[in-house]
Design a protein around this motif. Structure first.
Motif, short mmCIF file in Angstrom:
data_model
loop_
_atom_site.label_atom_id
_atom_site.label_comp_id
_atom_site.label_asym_id
_atom_site.label_seq_id
_atom_site.Cartn_x
_atom_site.Cartn_y
_atom_site.Cartn_z
N CYS A 68 -35.02 -13.44 33.86
CA CYS A 68 -34.60 -14.60 32.99
C CYS A 68 -33.56 -14.49 31.98
CB CYS A 68 -35.58 -14.86 32.13
SG CYS A 68 -36.14 -13.48 30.57
N GLU B 63 -39.21 -9.55 31.11
CA GLU B 63 -39.87 -10.07 32.17
C GLU B 63 -41.31 -9.57 32.44
OE1 GLU B 63 -35.35 -10.71 33.18
OE2 GLU B 63 -36.68 -9.26 32.37
N CYS C 108 -41.26 -14.41 30.67
CA CYS C 108 -40.14 -13.91 29.84
C CYS C 108 -40.51 -14.06 28.35
CB CYS C 108 -39.10 -14.61 30.43
SG CYS C 108 -37.49 -14.09 29.47
N TRP D 203 -34.19 -19.16 35.39
CA TRP D 203 -34.89 -17.90 36.19
C TRP D 203 -33.76 -17.93 37.36
CZ3 TRP D 203 -38.43 -14.36 35.22
CH2 TRP D 203 -39.40 -14.67 34.32
#
Length: 113
Positions: free
Chosen positions: A95, A6, A22, A36
């Motif tokens: 993520c 990320e 990400c 997310w």
């Protein structure tokens, strides 16, 4: 090996915007739904937004109308555009390859004046 990295976090004033990204490697990104998630201090990690392999988004109620999730299968990236940020959005954002055990290490978003 599978990696999720990320980027894009930081300190922003209330009402400001940030865009998280990400980057995914080591796996066929296009076959995974993506998500997310966020974890605020002293709270459990929870979902913020998800996106299917067909780019259908879904959002937690508390971010609807403010956040937008998107993906680029050619670049193996998933992004989260965050607008009208509030102090309660302060958290580490992660993520995830949904339906897998793979997470990124997170990026800190701090919303404060």
């Amino acid at each position: 090996q599978v990696q999720l990295v990320e980027s894009g976090g930081g300190l922003v004033q209330p009402g400001g915007s940030l865009r998280l990204s990400c980057a995914v490697s080591g796996v066929d990104f296009s076959i995974f739904h993506m998500g997310w998630y966020r974890q605020a201090p002293g709270k459990q990690r929870g979902v913020v937004a998800t996106i299917t392999t067909d780019s259908e988004p879904a959002y937690a109620d508390f971010v609807k109308g403010r956040f937008t999730i998107s993906r680029d299968n050619a670049k193996s990236t998933v992004s989260l555009q965050m607008n009208d940020l509030k102090p309660e959005d302060t958290a580490v954002y992660y993520c995830k390859l949904d339906n897998s055990a793979y997470w990124g290490k997170g990026t800190l978003v701090a919303v404060s004046s």
